[in-house]
Scaffold this active site. Structure first.
Site, PDB file in Angstrom:
ATOM      1  N   ASP A   1     -15.141   5.751   6.171  1.00 53.72           N
ATOM      2  CA  ASP A   1     -16.245   4.803   6.607  1.00 53.72           C
ATOM      3  C   ASP A   1     -17.379   5.674   6.261  1.00 53.72           C
ATOM      4  OD1 ASP A   1     -14.675   2.586   7.102  1.00 53.72           O
ATOM      5  OD2 ASP A   1     -14.558   2.845   9.257  1.00 53.72           O
TER       6      ASP A   1
ATOM      7  N   ASP B   1      -8.312   7.419   9.737  1.00 51.00           N
ATOM      8  CA  ASP B   1      -9.373   7.088   8.843  1.00 51.00           C
ATOM      9  C   ASP B   1     -10.208   8.486   8.988  1.00 51.00           C
ATOM     10  OD1 ASP B   1     -10.673   6.565  10.886  1.00 51.00           O
ATOM     11  OD2 ASP B   1     -11.133   4.550  10.244  1.00 51.00           O
TER      12      ASP B   1
ATOM     13  N   ASP C   1     -14.501   9.122   9.408  1.00 45.07           N
ATOM     14  CA  ASP C   1     -15.968   8.573   9.619  1.00 45.07           C
ATOM     15  C   ASP C   1     -17.007   9.323   9.329  1.00 45.07           C
ATOM     16  OD1 ASP C   1     -14.655   6.092  10.314  1.00 45.07           O
ATOM     17  OD2 ASP C   1     -14.640   6.469  12.236  1.00 45.07           O
TER      18      ASP C   1
END
Length: 510
Positions: A434, A343, A345
């Protein structure tokens, strides 16, 4: 296994050592004049040594039969740097130069490439003992040494992505993950610390002697290391990888929104595959889990740095449309130098914004992206941050800043890289992102916490508590002795408050 001895080669006969080395091949056959290799026979054997010498010479390397002052590289197999120095002492060989001490893997890579390759940490044999001896003024005083105590805390070690002990760290990562699945926290921490300290070593563990003096390696851990050295694998790791419960939890938790409790429930219900889970009409999925299943193939594939950079551009464009002075920093593994991740961030902060503007930003960004068709799913978690709240004493505590967990629809034309790996006809990829919004005065603490790695942050907080009588989390640093909050404008200032040398983000891969 040693390579077979060819019929035209014979083992080197013992002869008196000479001050000048014999030329092993004619000058016109040598391509790399500045590199002179000596291969140590100890623990390698005559046959294998002879084979490697002949092979290296055919590739144009100058390989000496005897050790002399002209040697620039000493190559050994199954020996530490300390072992090489001991051998030199026993043989009473004096070398006035300072040759490199290297593992045989370096020479094998050179032979394969047909030219000298770069020497990295995994090749270098590090000496961790003081061999200075006033009665022996020979090579131990001139050859490189690395007498350095290794700290039990990851925040006092520099851990890059150059892992010399991956066969061991992979094993302990698997064992730690299995303990996490079984909620056995103590054993999980034991294996995580072992993996962390091994990742920081600038040398490869090739014998149990190399583990002496290294912290975080208890008796159980050392038994596993010894088994891997002797057999090339761990029976315990092999059993875990073949364990049905581990396999099921590994599979279930790969779905976005599925944690240990849900995995336990599905396992107890007899599910072993995701297809069975998805097709069972009695199960009720959360909105997050439904999105996790819907975009599963994309989400379990790695995010490349090129993709992360493309997302970064789009995040900055959206954020600065509402807060022009905002700072947007990519954190996590990509800030630590990783080329791949699961992912992306981002930490967002703005020096000139009001509290209301900060709290409204992420929702505005989501609204903008929804209009553009760039959001596939999002979950906005409101801030519960309080300025006067003491930092959490828990080493794994989550922060209270406003966050948005989303699945971003990344248009492939925005990615600056070769897209040949993409499915034919696909124009976008689902990527986990995120976003974290933090007050400007707390940006240094948030940046430090969100950069990671997980073990680095755990040890940093543990060090603050046990060694400095302070409490650290993503919000603040509190001095329990003085009973005051310590301010910091940068990560460097936080390290300074803790009395630590500053560790660069790319050296925090613990």
């Amino acid at each position: 296994m040693d390579p077979p001895q060819t019929s035209h080669l014979s083992p080197r006969k013992k002869r008196p050592r000479q001050t000048g080395a014999l030329m092993a091949c004619s000058p016109q056959d040598i391509k790399f004049q500045d590199l002179v290799v000596f291969i140590l026979e100890k623990k390698m054997g005559t046959t294998r040594r002879t084979f490697l010498m002949e092979l290296a010479r055919r590739k144009g390397f100058r390989v000496e039969n005897e050790l002399s002052d002209s040697v620039t590289h000493i190559v050994a197999e199954n020996n530490s740097g300390s072992d090489v120095l001991e051998w030199l002492q026993v043989q009473k060989i004096q070398v006035s130069s300072q040759p490199e001490l290297l593992d045989v893997s370096w020479l094998i890579e050179c032979i394969g490439a047909g030219k000298p390759v770069e020497m990295t940490g995994k090749h270098q044999l590090v000496v961790r003992r003081d061999y200075s001896d006033s009665t022996n003024p020979g090579p131990p005083k001139t050859l490189p040494t690395a007498v350095q105590k290794i700290s039990q805390y990851a925040c006092q070690r520099r851990t890059t992505l150059n892992n010399c002990n991956q066969i061991f760290t992979d094993a302990f990562d698997i064992l730690a993950e299995n303990c996490e699945f079984r909620e056995n926290e103590d054993s999980c921490v034991t294996f995580m610390r072992a993996a962390s300290v091994l990742k920081s070593l600038p040398f490869t563990i090739i014998s149990m002697k190399d583990t002496e003096g290294i912290p975080c390696l208890g008796s159980k851990v050392k038994c596993i290391i010894e088994e891997i050295i002797e057999d090339g694998e761990s029976s315990e790791v092999k059993a875990v990888l073949n364990d049905e419960r581990y396999q099921s939890f590994k599979l279930f938790t790969s779905v976005f929104g599925v944690g240990l409790k849900t995995s336990e429930k599905w396992f107890r219900m007899g599910f072993r595959t995701l297809s069975k889970v998805r097709s069972d009409e009695s199960l009720k999925f959360t909105r997050m889990q439904r999105a996790g299943f819907l975009y599963y193939e994309d989400l379990v594939s790695c995010v490349t740095r090129a993709e992360a950079e493309a997302v970064s551009v789009l995040v900055k464009e959206a954020v600065r449309a509402f807060l022009p002075d905002a700072f947007v920093t990519m954190t996590g593994g990509f800030r630590r130098g990783k080329k791949m991740g699961h992912d992306v961030d981002f930490l967002i902060t703005s020096p000139g914004s009001t509290e209301d503007e900060e709290q409204q930003l992420l929702q505005k960004v989501m609204n903008l992206w929804e209009k553009k068709g760039l959001v596939l799913y999002y979950d906005l978690v409101e801030s519960t941050f309080e300025k006067l709240r003491l930092p959490s004493r828990k080493v794994d505590a989550l922060d209270h800043f406003q966050k948005c967990f989303l699945i971003f629809k990344l248009p492939l034309q925005r990615v600056d890289s070769d897209q040949s790996s993409w499915q034919e006809g696909k124009t976008w990829k689902a990527i986990r992102v995120d976003l974290v919004m933090c007050p400007y005065e707390r940006r240094a603490f948030a940046l430090l916490g969100w950069t990671g790695s997980r073990q680095f942050e755990r040890d940093l907080r543990r060090y603050a508590t046990h060694e400095r009588k302070m409490i650290l989390d993503n919000h603040a640093l509190y001095d329990k002795t003085k009973r005051i909050f310590l301010k910091a404008e940068s990560e460097e200032e936080i390290f300074a408050h803790l009395g630590l040398d500053y560790i660069e983000p790319w050296e925090r891969n613990a």
